[in-house]
Structure formats: C-alpha cells, structure tokens
Design a protein around this motif. Structure first.
Motif, PDB file in Angstrom:
ATOM      1  N   VAL A 123       0.850  -1.192   0.000  1.00  0.00           N
ATOM      2  CA  VAL A 123       0.000   0.000   0.000  1.00  0.00           C
ATOM      3  C   VAL A 123       0.886   1.243   0.000  1.00  0.00           C
ATOM      4  CG1 VAL A 123      -1.778   1.266   1.260  1.00  0.00           C
ATOM      5  CG2 VAL A 123      -1.829  -1.238   1.198  1.00  0.00           C
ATOM      6  N   GLN A 124       0.609   2.149  -0.940  1.00  0.00           N
ATOM      7  CA  GLN A 124       1.395   3.363  -1.089  1.00  0.00           C
ATOM      8  C   GLN A 124       0.524   4.597  -0.862  1.00  0.00           C
ATOM      9  OE1 GLN A 124       4.019   3.371  -4.627  1.00  0.00           O
ATOM     10  NE2 GLN A 124       3.195   1.342  -5.074  1.00  0.00           N
ATOM     11  N   GLU A 125       1.182   5.697  -0.552  1.00  0.00           N
ATOM     12  CA  GLU A 125       0.480   6.963  -0.381  1.00  0.00           C
ATOM     13  C   GLU A 125       0.928   7.925  -1.472  1.00  0.00           C
ATOM     14  OE1 GLU A 125      -1.917   7.701   1.596  1.00  0.00           O
ATOM     15  OE2 GLU A 125      -1.913   5.913   2.871  1.00  0.00           O
ATOM     16  N   HIS A 126       0.088   8.133  -2.464  1.00  0.00           N
ATOM     17  CA  HIS A 126       0.367   9.093  -3.523  1.00  0.00           C
ATOM     18  C   HIS A 126      -0.830  10.025  -3.670  1.00  0.00           C
ATOM     19  CE1 HIS A 126       3.986   7.030  -4.761  1.00  0.00           C
ATOM     20  NE2 HIS A 126       3.329   5.910  -4.960  1.00  0.00           N
ATOM     21  N   PRO A 127      -0.597  11.326  -3.714  1.00  0.00           N
ATOM     22  CA  PRO A 127      -1.721  12.245  -3.921  1.00  0.00           C
ATOM     23  C   PRO A 127      -2.313  12.073  -5.316  1.00  0.00           C
ATOM     24  CG  PRO A 127       0.371  13.419  -4.073  1.00  0.00           C
ATOM     25  CD  PRO A 127       0.689  12.031  -3.612  1.00  0.00           C
ATOM     26  N   ILE A 128      -3.623  12.222  -5.421  1.00  0.00           N
ATOM     27  CA  ILE A 128      -4.288  12.158  -6.722  1.00  0.00           C
ATOM     28  C   ILE A 128      -4.350  13.569  -7.284  1.00  0.00           C
ATOM     29  CG2 ILE A 128      -6.450  11.617  -7.916  1.00  0.00           C
ATOM     30  CD1 ILE A 128      -6.865   9.415  -5.803  1.00  0.00           C
ATOM     31  N   THR A 129      -3.657  13.800  -8.373  1.00  0.00           N
ATOM     32  CA  THR A 129      -3.576  15.141  -8.952  1.00  0.00           C
ATOM     33  C   THR A 129      -4.638  15.329 -10.030  1.00  0.00           C
ATOM     34  OG1 THR A 129      -1.910  14.361 -10.543  1.00  0.00           O
ATOM     35  CG2 THR A 129      -1.108  15.331  -8.491  1.00  0.00           C
ATOM     36  N   ASP A 130      -5.046  16.566 -10.218  1.00  0.00           N
ATOM     37  CA  ASP A 130      -6.025  16.908 -11.250  1.00  0.00           C
ATOM     38  C   ASP A 130      -5.307  17.018 -12.594  1.00  0.00           C
ATOM     39  OD1 ASP A 130      -8.063  17.784 -12.812  1.00  0.00           O
ATOM     40  OD2 ASP A 130      -8.323  19.719 -11.812  1.00  0.00           O
ATOM     41  N   LYS A 131      -5.621  16.094 -13.503  1.00  0.00           N
ATOM     42  CA  LYS A 131      -4.962  16.076 -14.818  1.00  0.00           C
ATOM     43  C   LYS A 131      -5.893  16.541 -15.933  1.00  0.00           C
ATOM     44  CE  LYS A 131      -2.342  12.031 -13.234  1.00  0.00           C
ATOM     45  NZ  LYS A 131      -2.142  10.568 -13.395  1.00  0.00           N
ATOM     46  N   SER A 132      -7.067  17.047 -15.548  1.00  0.00           N
ATOM     47  CA  SER A 132      -8.097  17.354 -16.560  1.00  0.00           C
ATOM     48  C   SER A 132      -7.722  18.499 -17.483  1.00  0.00           C
ATOM     49  CB  SER A 132      -9.427  17.677 -15.867  1.00  0.00           C
ATOM     50  OG  SER A 132      -9.282  18.803 -15.017  1.00  0.00           O
ATOM     51  N   GLN A 133      -6.786  19.356 -17.069  1.00  0.00           N
ATOM     52  CA  GLN A 133      -6.419  20.505 -17.897  1.00  0.00           C
ATOM     53  C   GLN A 133      -5.234  20.219 -18.833  1.00  0.00           C
ATOM     54  OE1 GLN A 133      -8.504  23.147 -17.835  1.00  0.00           O
ATOM     55  NE2 GLN A 133      -9.598  21.810 -16.370  1.00  0.00           N
ATOM     56  N   LYS A 134      -4.732  18.995 -18.789  1.00  0.00           N
ATOM     57  CA  LYS A 134      -3.616  18.654 -19.679  1.00  0.00           C
ATOM     58  C   LYS A 134      -4.034  18.713 -21.147  1.00  0.00           C
ATOM     59  CE  LYS A 134      -1.556  14.870 -18.867  1.00  0.00           C
ATOM     60  NZ  LYS A 134      -1.551  13.431 -18.610  1.00  0.00           N
ATOM     61  N   VAL A 135      -3.115  19.106 -21.983  1.00  0.00           N
ATOM     62  CA  VAL A 135      -3.391  19.157 -23.427  1.00  0.00           C
ATOM     63  C   VAL A 135      -3.413  17.752 -24.013  1.00  0.00           C
ATOM     64  CG1 VAL A 135      -2.553  19.980 -25.668  1.00  0.00           C
ATOM     65  CG2 VAL A 135      -2.368  21.451 -23.630  1.00  0.00           C
ATOM     66  N   THR A 136      -2.527  16.884 -23.508  1.00  0.00           N
ATOM     67  CA  THR A 136      -2.435  15.509 -24.027  1.00  0.00           C
ATOM     68  C   THR A 136      -3.127  14.535 -23.081  1.00  0.00           C
ATOM     69  OG1 THR A 136      -0.311  15.168 -22.926  1.00  0.00           O
ATOM     70  CG2 THR A 136      -0.258  15.981 -25.208  1.00  0.00           C
ATOM     71  N   PHE A 137      -3.494  13.379 -23.626  1.00  0.00           N
ATOM     72  CA  PHE A 137      -4.034  12.275 -22.832  1.00  0.00           C
ATOM     73  C   PHE A 137      -2.992  11.170 -22.901  1.00  0.00           C
ATOM     74  CE2 PHE A 137      -6.750   8.533 -22.018  1.00  0.00           C
ATOM     75  CZ  PHE A 137      -7.396   8.969 -20.873  1.00  0.00           C
ATOM     76  N   ASP A 138      -2.309  10.936 -21.767  1.00  0.00           N
ATOM     77  CA  ASP A 138      -1.109  10.102 -21.765  1.00  0.00           C
ATOM     78  C   ASP A 138      -1.413   8.668 -21.355  1.00  0.00           C
ATOM     79  OD1 ASP A 138       1.178  12.082 -22.303  1.00  0.00           O
ATOM     80  OD2 ASP A 138      -0.017  13.103 -20.774  1.00  0.00           O
ATOM     81  N   VAL A 139      -1.135   7.756 -22.271  1.00  0.00           N
ATOM     82  CA  VAL A 139      -1.377   6.332 -22.084  1.00  0.00           C
ATOM     83  C   VAL A 139      -0.016   5.647 -21.952  1.00  0.00           C
ATOM     84  CG1 VAL A 139      -2.374   4.249 -23.105  1.00  0.00           C
ATOM     85  CG2 VAL A 139      -3.496   6.466 -23.436  1.00  0.00           C
ATOM     86  N   LEU A 140       0.176   4.905 -20.861  1.00  0.00           N
ATOM     87  CA  LEU A 140       1.469   4.271 -20.593  1.00  0.00           C
ATOM     88  C   LEU A 140       1.408   2.778 -20.877  1.00  0.00           C
ATOM     89  CD1 LEU A 140       4.374   4.409 -19.392  1.00  0.00           C
ATOM     90  CD2 LEU A 140       3.339   4.075 -17.129  1.00  0.00           C
ATOM     91  N   TRP A 141       2.405   2.286 -21.644  1.00  0.00           N
ATOM     92  CA  TRP A 141       2.556   0.862 -21.945  1.00  0.00           C
ATOM     93  C   TRP A 141       3.935   0.438 -21.460  1.00  0.00           C
ATOM     94  CZ3 TRP A 141       5.760  -2.568 -24.313  1.00  0.00           C
ATOM     95  CH2 TRP A 141       5.240  -3.808 -24.708  1.00  0.00           C
ATOM     96  N   VAL A 142       4.007  -0.667 -20.694  1.00  0.00           N
ATOM     97  CA  VAL A 142       5.284  -1.153 -20.155  1.00  0.00           C
ATOM     98  C   VAL A 142       5.411  -2.644 -20.424  1.00  0.00           C
ATOM     99  CG1 VAL A 142       6.697  -1.448 -18.083  1.00  0.00           C
ATOM    100  CG2 VAL A 142       5.264   0.589 -18.311  1.00  0.00           C
ATOM    101  N   GLY A 143       6.554  -3.075 -20.950  1.00  0.00           N
ATOM    102  CA  GLY A 143       6.757  -4.507 -21.161  1.00  0.00           C
ATOM    103  C   GLY A 143       7.892  -4.795 -22.111  1.00  0.00           C
ATOM    104  N   LYS A 144       8.293  -6.073 -22.169  1.00  0.00           N
ATOM    105  CA  LYS A 144       9.275  -6.490 -23.160  1.00  0.00           C
ATOM    106  C   LYS A 144       8.620  -6.487 -24.535  1.00  0.00           C
ATOM    107  CE  LYS A 144      10.460 -10.483 -21.456  1.00  0.00           C
ATOM    108  NZ  LYS A 144      11.161 -11.776 -21.289  1.00  0.00           N
ATOM    109  N   MET A 145       9.393  -6.206 -25.536  1.00  0.00           N
ATOM    110  CA  MET A 145       8.833  -6.118 -26.884  1.00  0.00           C
ATOM    111  C   MET A 145       8.859  -7.475 -27.558  1.00  0.00           C
ATOM    112  SD  MET A 145      10.230  -2.376 -28.040  1.00  0.00           S
ATOM    113  CE  MET A 145      10.089  -1.013 -26.873  1.00  0.00           C
ATOM    114  N   ASP A 146       8.014  -8.386 -27.043  1.00  0.00           N
ATOM    115  CA  ASP A 146       7.840  -9.663 -27.723  1.00  0.00           C
ATOM    116  C   ASP A 146       6.350  -9.889 -27.961  1.00  0.00           C
ATOM    117  OD1 ASP A 146       6.577 -10.984 -25.512  1.00  0.00           O
ATOM    118  OD2 ASP A 146       8.521 -11.461 -24.643  1.00  0.00           O
ATOM    119  N   PHE A 147       6.022 -10.916 -28.732  1.00  0.00           N
ATOM    120  CA  PHE A 147       4.645 -11.072 -29.202  1.00  0.00           C
ATOM    121  C   PHE A 147       3.650 -11.290 -28.067  1.00  0.00           C
ATOM    122  CE2 PHE A 147       5.972 -15.382 -28.647  1.00  0.00           C
ATOM    123  CZ  PHE A 147       4.820 -16.089 -28.359  1.00  0.00           C
ATOM    124  N   ARG A 148       4.097 -11.868 -26.938  1.00  0.00           N
ATOM    125  CA  ARG A 148       3.168 -12.103 -25.831  1.00  0.00           C
ATOM    126  C   ARG A 148       2.617 -10.803 -25.267  1.00  0.00           C
ATOM    127  NH1 ARG A 148       4.918 -13.732 -21.303  1.00  0.00           N
ATOM    128  NH2 ARG A 148       7.081 -13.121 -21.631  1.00  0.00           N
TER     129      ARG A 148
END
Length: 411
Positions: free
Chosen positions: A220-245
């Motif tokens: 369990v972590q403590e991170h503040p939830i920030t307001d991102k609604s005014q951002k110009v971009t909508f940022d989608v994060l993908w993490v992983g090894k670059m293989d077919f799976r």
C-alpha cells in the motif's frame, strides 16, 4: 496457542527482486509475521537473504536451508523456454524432498507448502512426504492455464507459432495425464489458483475446486491524486518487453483506431524497438508515440504518476506485478480480461475487454480509451478507487488468507 511451523519449498527466492524470486520473498517475509517458517530454496541469492533477514522483526521466524545448483543450470532457468531445465529442476525437487524429510525428523512441522515456481508441470515431492507423514500439503498459487490464445500469434515467427501450438497440445496432455501432477493434486489439502484461468483448468481436468489467490500482491502506497483534466495531451502508458506475448503491435493498432492526436502512447521496455517504430510510421501515429526504452524502476513509477491510463495488452501472464504497481500509483488500468490482470483489475479501477482477435481487440480497446478520455470524472473516480483495491490486493491481506488456510488444513 502454539505457533504453527510451516515448511516451504521455494526454488527461487530473493529480496529486492521481481518475478519469481521476489514473489517468493514477499510471501515468506509476510507469512513470517504470523507463523514460523522453514524455507528450502536454491542458493543463488543466499548472500542477499542472509543480509536482509537479520534486519527484519519477523526474521526470527525465517529459517532458510539451501540446495544450490550449478551456474549452468541457473542460466537454463533464466532462459525461459529452455526445456532442458526441467530435468535438473526435477532432480532439485527430489533432493529438496530428502532435505525436507530431515527437517521433519528434527522439527514438528505442521504444514508442507509447495510455493514456487508457480508452473503446474513440476509439483515437487512434498506431496509424497505428506502422504508418508500425514502432514497436510498445500500447493500454490499455481499457474495452470491450459492454452495460449493462438489468434494473437499474428506477427510471430513460424518457429514461435509452431512452438506455441505444440506447447498448448502438451499442456493439455500434462494437465490430463501427468502422474506426479495428479498425485500432488489428489494429496493436496488445498490448491490455490494463480488466476481464474487456472481455476477453470483444475475444474476441467481434475474436477477440483481451487480457490483464487493471485501469486503476487502489492504494498500500500500513499500518492496524492492530482487533477490532470487541464492537460493538453491524454497520456497512455505501456510497459513490457517487446515480444509477441506483450502485444505492443496491438497497442499501436489501438492508437491508430482512436485517431485522435491528443492521445500519447508512452512505451517503456527493452527489445527490438526499431520494428515497432517502423510499424508506428506505417500506421501514421509516429508523432503520438514516445519511446522511453528500458528505464529504472523509479522512472517507471514517475511515469505512472504522470499518466492518465495504464494500457496492458499482454495475453499470456501469471499475475503481472506492473499492473499492481499501476494500481499502487492510483493509475486506472485498461487490459484483457484474462490471466492475473483480469482478476486484479475490476470495474472500480479500470476496464477490461474479452479475448477475441487482434482487429476486434484494437476496436474494443479504442472504445474503452476514448470513453475514459471523454469522461474525466469517471477516470478520476477510478483513480480514487485504487486506494481500496491496493488494500484488497496487499501482501498482508494475502498472507492472512494463506494463514487462515494453514489453520483450516491443520484441523
């Protein structure tokens, strides 16, 4: 009340690591808060273990025994897909069984637990000791998925396609007919499934009801939830090894299907980026892709806290720790409804799509991402809900569940 003594078989176990070594360490270090443990493990990480155990309050309840293998065998183990390893792994399990017999002759062990590695193919031999001594045997969490979804092999090499189809065939044969797997399953007082897929396999092939307990958890972590609604971009994060799976191609196809320039796909991981960068060019989304390469764990956490969505496209996993890390960073998740991620992510912290085929999946994911981008209030609510989900998926809660089962099987 007498504190139960638990003998645990954990082939690979290490503090400060991910994957199987880290998973086993997190289990035993949390279980030791409640019960006394006797852990047999391979010797590769002995130095790390012996450095950390004395620093822990529960360290007095952690007794380690080492059964080392050669460096050559270790390399086979780390080279996933090297089937030669199973011969040596089976030999390791037999020696571990003999060590366990010795421990049981000098300590009053209450429960035997086959913890990892989580694959069902090698159940070890603690079940045999259970049969001989009458000590209850616990197995799992176990990964027993019966099939890789072959419709997602698009783009894989011919060799890989043949290998995965052969593996699917052999997996079904082993689940149905492997003598030691069936003996271990019949002897077990309880088997834990690492995913809903595994639950279905145990029911289908062995007629066993196996409770769900994903093999990994979160802190369990403590991170503040920030307001991102005014951002110009909508940022989608993908993490992983670059293989077919991991299906990065599908993530790129999803971005192309969305067709909205405000979307940015942040791609983190090692592998053949050039192939996928060329694909992004061909799909006309090169300007929307940000290629971070392989970065530190701390940097991944920062990216998670800055992003709007964690997009996880893998179709073949246990329970991916990176998904739990996203939830730990209050980052809503969009993923397939399969494997451990399908169990960890519910509709309070993300959105899931069913397995189908790559074209349909790209359309399904595009709809989910578009809907969340348009409804920022819903996205904020999903982010706020992550706190409760962290607690539900925490290592401490998982350890408490396991201890409850130790008590039940000992009765």
């Amino acid at each position: 009340m007498k504190k139960l003594k638990i003998l645990i078989n954990a082939y690979t176990c290490s503090p400060g690591m991910g994957s199987e070594p880290g998973m086993a360490w997190n289990w035993v270090s949390n279980l030791a808060k409640f019960r006394e443990l006797y852990v047999i493990t391979e010797g590769e990480f002995r130095e790390k273990i012996e450095e950390v155990v004395p620093t822990l309050e529960q360290g007095k309840n952690m007794h380690f025994y080492y059964n080392p293998v050669t460096d050559e065998i270790r390399k086979m183990c780390w080279n996933q897909g090297d089937w030669r390893f199973y011969k040596y792994y089976r030999e390791w399990q037999w020696k571990t069984y003999l060590m366990a017999k010795e421990i049981c002759s000098s300590e009053h062990i209450d429960v035997l637990h086959q913890l990892n590695m989580i694959g069902f193919r090698e159940p070890g031999y603690l079940w045999k000791l259970s049969k001989e001594n009458g000590v209850p045997f616990v197995w799992g969490p176990v990964d027993a998925k019966d099939k890789f979804p072959v419709t997602y092999l698009d783009g894989a090499s011919i060799k890989t396609k043949l290998f995965m189809r052969l593996k699917n065939f052999l997996t079904c044969i082993q689940l149905r007919y492997s003598g030691r797997v069936l003996k271990a399953a019949r002897q077990a007082s309880i088997i834990f499934s690492a995913s809903s897929n595994s639950q279905r396999s145990f029911k289908k092939y062995m007629h066993i009801d196996s409770p769900l307990l994903n093999e990994t958890g979160c802190y369990v972590q403590e991170h503040p939830i920030t307001d991102k609604s005014q951002k110009v971009t909508f940022d989608v994060l993908w993490v992983g090894k670059m293989d077919f799976r991991k299906q990065l191609a599908l993530a790129l196809q999803t971005m192309a299907a969305i067709g909205d320039n405000k979307f940015r796909l942040h791609i983190v991981g090692g592998g053949d980026a050039a192939f996928y960068q060329q694909m992004a060019e061909g799909l006309g989304i090169a300007d929307q892709c940000v290629w971070h390469g392989a970065v530190s764990h701390d940097e991944v956490q920062k990216l998670m806290q800055a992003s709007d969505i964690f997009f996880f496209t893998s179709v073949a996993e246990g329970t991916p720790h990176v998904v739990l890390e996203a939830i730990g960073n209050n980052l809503p998740v969009v993923c397939f409804d399969t494997c451990g991620q399908g169990d960890a992510v519910n509709d309070k912290v993300g959105r899931k799509v069913a397995l189908s085929n790559p074209a349909q999946s790209a359309a399904d994911f595009a709809k989910q991402l578009n809907d969340l981008e348009h409804d920022r209030n819903l996205l904020k609510q999903l982010s706020e809900n992550c706190k409760q989900r962290q607690n539900e998926l925490s290592w401490e809660e998982k350890a408490k569940t396991m201890v409850e089962w130790y008590e039940k099987v000992k009765l």
